[in-house]
Design an enzyme around this catalytic site. Structure first.
Site, PDB file in Angstrom:
ATOM      1  N   ALA A 176       0.557  -1.282  -0.124  1.00  0.00           N
ATOM      2  CA  ALA A 176       0.505   0.272   0.010  1.00  0.00           C
ATOM      3  C   ALA A 176       0.911   0.828   0.070  1.00  0.00           C
ATOM      4  O   ALA A 176       2.101   1.177   0.882  1.00  0.00           O
ATOM      5  CB  ALA A 176      -1.375   0.562   1.198  1.00  0.00           C
ATOM      6  N   GLY A 201       0.614  -5.427   0.603  1.00  0.00           N
ATOM      7  CA  GLY A 201      -0.549  -4.938  -0.271  1.00  0.00           C
ATOM      8  C   GLY A 201      -0.335  -5.782  -2.178  1.00  0.00           C
ATOM      9  O   GLY A 201      -0.665  -6.324  -2.412  1.00  0.00           O
ATOM     10  N   GLU A 255      -0.264  -9.342  -1.384  1.00  0.00           N
ATOM     11  CA  GLU A 255      -2.069  -9.600  -1.103  1.00  0.00           C
ATOM     12  C   GLU A 255      -2.733  -9.583  -2.239  1.00  0.00           C
ATOM     13  O   GLU A 255      -3.409 -10.826  -2.504  1.00  0.00           O
ATOM     14  CB  GLU A 255      -2.386  -8.091   0.149  1.00  0.00           C
ATOM     15  CG  GLU A 255      -2.005  -9.078   1.103  1.00  0.00           C
ATOM     16  CD  GLU A 255      -2.452  -7.865   2.557  1.00  0.00           C
ATOM     17  OE1 GLU A 255      -2.412  -6.821   2.065  1.00  0.00           O
ATOM     18  OE2 GLU A 255      -3.121  -8.078   3.450  1.00  0.00           O
ATOM     19  N   GLU A 304       3.887  -6.051   7.104  1.00  0.00           N
ATOM     20  CA  GLU A 304       3.044  -4.833   8.154  1.00  0.00           C
ATOM     21  C   GLU A 304       3.410  -4.748   9.226  1.00  0.00           C
ATOM     22  O   GLU A 304       3.894  -3.184  10.051  1.00  0.00           O
ATOM     23  CB  GLU A 304       1.323  -5.501   7.551  1.00  0.00           C
ATOM     24  CG  GLU A 304       0.972  -4.339   6.508  1.00  0.00           C
ATOM     25  CD  GLU A 304       1.528  -5.714   5.466  1.00  0.00           C
ATOM     26  OE1 GLU A 304       1.742  -6.969   5.455  1.00  0.00           O
ATOM     27  OE2 GLU A 304       0.684  -6.079   4.437  1.00  0.00           O
TER      28      GLU A 304
HETATM   29  C1  3H9 Z   1       0.415  -2.625   3.353  1.00  0.00           C
HETATM   30  O1  3H9 Z   1       0.231  -3.070   2.335  1.00  0.00           O
HETATM   31  C2  3H9 Z   1      -0.821  -2.150   4.519  1.00  0.00           C
HETATM   32  C3  3H9 Z   1      -1.846  -3.400   3.632  1.00  0.00           C
HETATM   33  O2  3H9 Z   1      -1.702  -4.882   4.409  1.00  0.00           O
HETATM   34  C4  3H9 Z   1      -3.312  -3.432   3.586  1.00  0.00           C
HETATM   35  C5  3H9 Z   1      -3.831  -2.401   2.394  1.00  0.00           C
HETATM   36  C6  3H9 Z   1      -5.150  -1.726   2.691  1.00  0.00           C
HETATM   37  N1  3H9 Z   1       4.885   3.033   0.611  1.00  0.00           N
HETATM   38  O3  3H9 Z   1      13.330   2.133   1.632  1.00  0.00           O
HETATM   39  P1  3H9 Z   1      13.319   2.624  -0.107  1.00  0.00           P
HETATM   40  C7  3H9 Z   1       9.927   4.763  -1.077  1.00  0.00           C
HETATM   41  S1  3H9 Z   1       1.366  -1.949   4.053  1.00  0.00           S
HETATM   42  C8  3H9 Z   1       5.061   4.945  -0.517  1.00  0.00           C
HETATM   43  O4  3H9 Z   1      14.305   3.751  -0.507  1.00  0.00           O
HETATM   44  P2  3H9 Z   1      14.559   0.285  -0.852  1.00  0.00           P
HETATM   45  C9  3H9 Z   1      10.663   4.972   0.330  1.00  0.00           C
HETATM   46  O5  3H9 Z   1       9.557   6.421   1.084  1.00  0.00           O
HETATM   47  C10 3H9 Z   1       2.565  -1.680   3.379  1.00  0.00           C
HETATM   48  N2  3H9 Z   1       6.412   5.088  -0.443  1.00  0.00           N
HETATM   49  O6  3H9 Z   1      14.597   1.843  -1.127  1.00  0.00           O
HETATM   50  C11 3H9 Z   1      11.510   5.756  -0.778  1.00  0.00           C
HETATM   51  O7  3H9 Z   1      11.166   6.996  -0.924  1.00  0.00           O
HETATM   52  P3  3H9 Z   1      12.378   8.444  -1.748  1.00  0.00           P
HETATM   53  C12 3H9 Z   1       3.801  -2.671   3.242  1.00  0.00           C
HETATM   54  C13 3H9 Z   1       7.015   3.345  -0.415  1.00  0.00           C
HETATM   55  O8  3H9 Z   1      15.595  -0.271  -2.479  1.00  0.00           O
HETATM   56  C14 3H9 Z   1      11.338   5.141  -1.704  1.00  0.00           C
HETATM   57  O9  3H9 Z   1      10.405   4.494  -1.981  1.00  0.00           O
HETATM   58  N3  3H9 Z   1       4.787  -2.083   2.364  1.00  0.00           N
HETATM   59  C15 3H9 Z   1       6.898   2.967  -0.081  1.00  0.00           C
HETATM   60  O10 3H9 Z   1      15.578   0.368  -0.363  1.00  0.00           O
HETATM   61  C16 3H9 Z   1      11.841   3.923  -2.279  1.00  0.00           C
HETATM   62  O11 3H9 Z   1      12.508   2.686  -0.778  1.00  0.00           O
HETATM   63  C17 3H9 Z   1       5.891  -2.057   2.828  1.00  0.00           C
HETATM   64  O12 3H9 Z   1       6.204  -1.376   3.819  1.00  0.00           O
HETATM   65  C18 3H9 Z   1       5.552   2.234   0.239  1.00  0.00           C
HETATM   66  N4  3H9 Z   1       4.801   1.373   0.258  1.00  0.00           N
HETATM   67  O13 3H9 Z   1      13.692  -1.057  -0.671  1.00  0.00           O
HETATM   68  C19 3H9 Z   1       7.110  -1.774   1.595  1.00  0.00           C
HETATM   69  N5  3H9 Z   1       7.297   1.649   0.265  1.00  0.00           N
HETATM   70  O14 3H9 Z   1      13.138   7.519  -2.484  1.00  0.00           O
HETATM   71  C20 3H9 Z   1       8.289  -0.956   2.415  1.00  0.00           C
HETATM   72  C21 3H9 Z   1       9.206   2.534  -1.096  1.00  0.00           C
HETATM   73  O15 3H9 Z   1      11.027   9.829  -1.099  1.00  0.00           O
HETATM   74  N6  3H9 Z   1       8.956  -0.604   1.723  1.00  0.00           N
HETATM   75  N7  3H9 Z   1       8.878   3.603  -0.933  1.00  0.00           N
HETATM   76  O16 3H9 Z   1      12.745   8.268  -0.111  1.00  0.00           O
HETATM   77  C22 3H9 Z   1      10.358  -1.164   1.735  1.00  0.00           C
HETATM   78  O17 3H9 Z   1      10.676  -1.926   2.395  1.00  0.00           O
HETATM   79  C23 3H9 Z   1      11.188  -0.508   0.915  1.00  0.00           C
HETATM   80  O18 3H9 Z   1      10.803   0.278   0.731  1.00  0.00           O
HETATM   81  C24 3H9 Z   1      11.213  -1.681  -0.187  1.00  0.00           C
HETATM   82  C25 3H9 Z   1      12.658  -0.737  -0.963  1.00  0.00           C
HETATM   83  C26 3H9 Z   1      11.944  -3.539  -0.218  1.00  0.00           C
HETATM   84  C27 3H9 Z   1      10.383  -1.754  -0.994  1.00  0.00           C
END
Ligand code: 3H9
Length: 697
Positions: free
Chosen positions: A63, A102, A105, A125
């Site tokens: 999400a 998400g 999911e 999450e």
């Molecule tokens: C969810 O899904 C809830 C569902 O169950 C239910 C819904 C109804 N959203 O980390 P990085 C941005 S909860 C918005 O430096 P990497 C991040 O801020 C969500 N932005 O890169 C950064 O921005 P900036 C569950 C996001 O390659 C840029 O992307 N998902 C999101 O080292 C690059 O990120 C998570 O918790 C996001 N979801 O790692 C995943 N994700 O460049 C969280 C990233 O402006 N994310 N950004 O600073 C991660 O674990 C890592 O970012 C990921 C990439 C592994 C994806």
């Protein structure tokens, strides 16, 4: 906008692709686009099967966290998934990168999942103080079994594609081009007329735990060891339990309800703050995105003691060859033996394979010849915390290191500018403050000297990330951010004892607050002699701590300190001799002891830290309050669900913190507790530390 989700056709196969860089987060337009694209493919008689994929570096990583806390716009992810669930044509998720939250999911609403090698799949999450909210707690256990699902949901850690294949989370790994492979997979499914089983209807993997309900408790116990104080793990366990005895539609409704409840709660707000703060911390003023880090192919570490050895291990673990320099062969050997022992311990615990251990050990070169640093791209000096010795080492580094090498001093307190000045290249010098044990702790304070060049800072940040650390750039001052605030906390701990508290009460209040240990247990672990020596060199006294040291009791290593440690026992028990000392000390200074409650203890230990944090911010030693929060969470065990000291202060209200500090300054007569000007200003304006970052944006 309309290109965010696009569909192309390959014969009877529709390939829906999401393109929302950087991580294809499921913001509103993406959700709406996926729903429309699936509906169109469903209704198109010429489409026989549907593939969902993500463009760029990853399949949907979850999400969009930026949308959390704002009014939600339909369709929700749950709506999208519900419609996908009812599609009667084969649906296939073709994933690469990090299908998370998400995103994962969504794949669970498809009939099949295929993955590129190197894909890491997970439900993270829990790290945001949430549970999966779009069916993950119900569908993952059905597909992968309760044990595996619980491990993934409660740890939040992703699993590699090959493990996902082994547990049935993916059906195939596509070694060649992912989309071409997915299309071929779809054609095979059609040709073989494979049955289309929806994950929501699968029950077989739940059978084992249904038959043996005790097993559920065992699984929970195995995966909830580190969830003290956290709301999300308990909610996740409850939700997974519904797979066993609640009809799926009702369970999905309840899951959503729990998700929304957690989303609105303070813990998730704090954890989301840390998610963004950690990423913000990598953005440093004066270091623009186009500043290229220097290439690091080889490292050298001066000193094979506890810190030097740990730092060298970090490089070897990250695949970077490292030369370790010591002054004498026997000291070097001792350091190398410790490193080898550490790896063996990891191997015996099963966290490191024998092959990997050999590969890591092969990356070390030990020497007593400092000239061996000549081919290192980064040199980290990790000798004694003494200015003269460090200056001497830097004189040598200046003479011997390559012209473009980054020269770092690993220090917890010392003036990095003074060290840089002994070289002819202060622009290449900075500080690195690793935390002990360096190969384990995530935090890396990077100390920017007044002449440190932007590309040198960029290099240190890039190296820090490569070593798996969370790097935060700080300015030069005694103790930098973390230890300077820790000293502020220390001021009150002895006073609390003199006024009536006992060490275990102080520690108990802080552990209840969420710290892994309190100040007294911590100094027993570090060794009381360390602080004693430091106090003696500064000419300061700590009546009770000094008296304990004078008895020869230095904490865990001597079996006695603030607590008594029995051999083989875990943790310590209160030390009656220390209690007598404390009571006697109170009497001697004329204090009538009184009971001190937990709230007072927490306020008197945590608020002075916040005050010091405000000074640090105002002096520009930290760039933003979020940086301070990240430092305290990754370096000092501040409970993540409270968001770090500055976020916590915002939650309490800055006026309340200011007033309490003012009262403390008055009652103690200690001017250090007088509210910092920045705290005073923000409190008067009814503002928060977080608002400072918004002002800058
Ligand atoms: C969810 O899904 C809830 C569902 O169950 C239910 C819904 C109804 N959203 O980390 P990085 C941005 S909860 C918005 O430096 P990497 C991040 O801020 C969500 N932005 O890169 C950064 O921005 P900036 C569950 C996001 O390659 C840029 O992307 N998902 C999101 O080292 C690059 O990120 C998570 O918790 C996001 N979801 O790692 C995943 N994700 O460049 C969280 C990233 O402006 N994310 N950004 O600073 C991660 O674990 C890592 O970012 C990921 C990439 C592994 C994806």
């Amino acid at each position: 906008m309309d290109q965010i989700v696009s569909t192309r056709r390959d014969g009877g196969i529709a390939v829906i692709s999401v393109d929302n860089p950087p991580v294809n987060a499921l913001k509103h337009a993406v959700r709406a686009g996926i729903r429309d694209a699936f509906a169109a493919a469903r209704d198109d008689a010429a489409v026989e099967a549907i593939i969902l994929t993500g463009a760029g570096r990853t399949f949907m990583a979850g999400a969009d966290i930026n949308e959390f806390g704002k009014p939600s716009q339909p369709p929700s992810l749950v709506d999208v998934i519900r419609e996908m669930d009812d599609i009667k044509k084969p649906t296939i998720a073709a994933v690469h990168g990090t299908p998370l939250g998400g995103g994962l999911e969504l794949t669970l609403a498809c009939h099949f999942r295929v993955a590129a090698p190197g894909t890491r799949l997970g439900l993270p999450e829990i790290k945001l103080g949430l549970i999966p909210g779009a069916g993950g707690t119900q569908r993952l256990p059905r597909l992968a079994g309760i044990d595996k699902a619980m491990a993934m949901i409660l740890s939040g850690d992703p699993i590699p594609a090959k493990d996902a294949l082994a547990v049935g989370l993916v059906d195939a790994i596509i070694e060649s081009d992912l989309i071409a492979g997915a299309i071929a997979f779809a054609r095979k499914v059609l040709a073989e007329k494979r049955p289309l089983r929806r994950v929501r209807d699968m029950e077989d993997k739940l059978g084992e735990v249904r038959r043996d309900p005790q097993k559920f408790g065992e699984i929970v116990a195995a995966h909830t060891k580190r969830s003290r104080g956290l709301a999300a793990p308990a909610a996740a366990v409850e939700a997974v339990r519904w797979t066993l005895d609640v009809p799926i539609d009702e369970a999905l409704r309840r899951e959503r309800e729990k998700f929304m409840e957690l989303l609105a709660g303070d813990q998730s707000k704090a954890q989301r703050h840390i998610f963004f703060a950690e990423r913000e911390a990598a953005k440093v003023s004066g270091v623009s995105k186009d500043v290229a880090p220097r290439e690091i192919r080889r490292a050298a570490v001066i000193g094979a003691g506890t810190m030097g050895g740990g730092i060298a291990m970090c490089f070897a673990n990250a695949g970077i060859p490292v030369t370790v320099v010591e002054t004498a062969a026997d000291v070097l050997k001792r350091g190398q033996d410790t490193i080898a022992r550490n790896y063996k311990t990891s191997m015996s615990r099963g966290s490191l394979s024998a092959d990997e251990m050999e590969r890591r050990l092969a990356r070390f070169t030990g020497t007593t010849n400092i000239g061996a640093i000549a081919d290192a791209d980064i040199v980290i000096e990790a000798v004694f915390e003494e200015m003269d010795i460090k200056k001497q080492v830097f004189g040598n580094l200046d003479r011997l290191a390559k012209t473009d090498a980054v020269l770092a001093t690993n220090t917890s307190y010392l003036d990095v500018n003074a060290i840089a000045q002994v070289t002819k290249r202060p622009a290449s010098v900075l500080g690195t403050h690793f935390f002990s044990p360096a190969n384990v702790m995530k935090l890396l304070e990077i100390v920017r000297g007044k002449e440190t060049a932007p590309d040198v800072l960029a290099t240190a940040i890039a190296v820090g990330r490569k070593l798996g650390k969370v790097p935060v750039v700080v300015g030069v001052c005694h103790g930098f951010v973390g230890n300077r605030m820790l000293s502020a906390r220390g001021i009150e701990s002895e006073r609390l004892l003199l006024e009536g508290a006992l060490p275990h009460e102080v520690d108990g209040a802080l552990t209840e607050f969420g710290f892994p240990m309190g100040p007294f247990a911590m100094s027993d672990l570090a060794g009381l002699d360390v602080g004693w020596r430091n106090r003696k060199s500064l000419g300061v006294k700590a009546v009770i701590a000094d008296a304990i040291c004078e008895k020869g009791d230095y904490g865990q290593k001597t079996g006695k300190g603030w607590y008594v440690y029995e051999t083989g026992g875990r943790g310590g028990r209160p030390n009656p001799e220390v209690e007598a000392l404390i009571v006697d000390a109170s009497r001697r200074v004329g204090i009538t002891r009184r009971p001190i409650d937990k709230q007072e203890i927490v306020e008197r230990l945590v608020y002075p830290m916040i005050n010091e944090g405000a000074r640090i911010l105002e002096e520009g030693i930290a760039q933003r309050s979020g940086d301070i929060d990240v430092i305290w969470i990754y370096g000092y065990g501040f409970p993540v669900w409270r968001g770090g000291p500055m976020f916590y202060a915002d939650t309490v209200g800055l006026a309340a913190v200011r007033d309490r500090l003012a009262a403390l300054a008055k009652s103690s007569g200690d001017k250090r507790h007088a509210p910092a000007p920045l705290l005073e200003r923000l409190a008067n304006a009814g503002a928060t530390f977080a608002s400072l970052a918004q002002d800058k944006a």
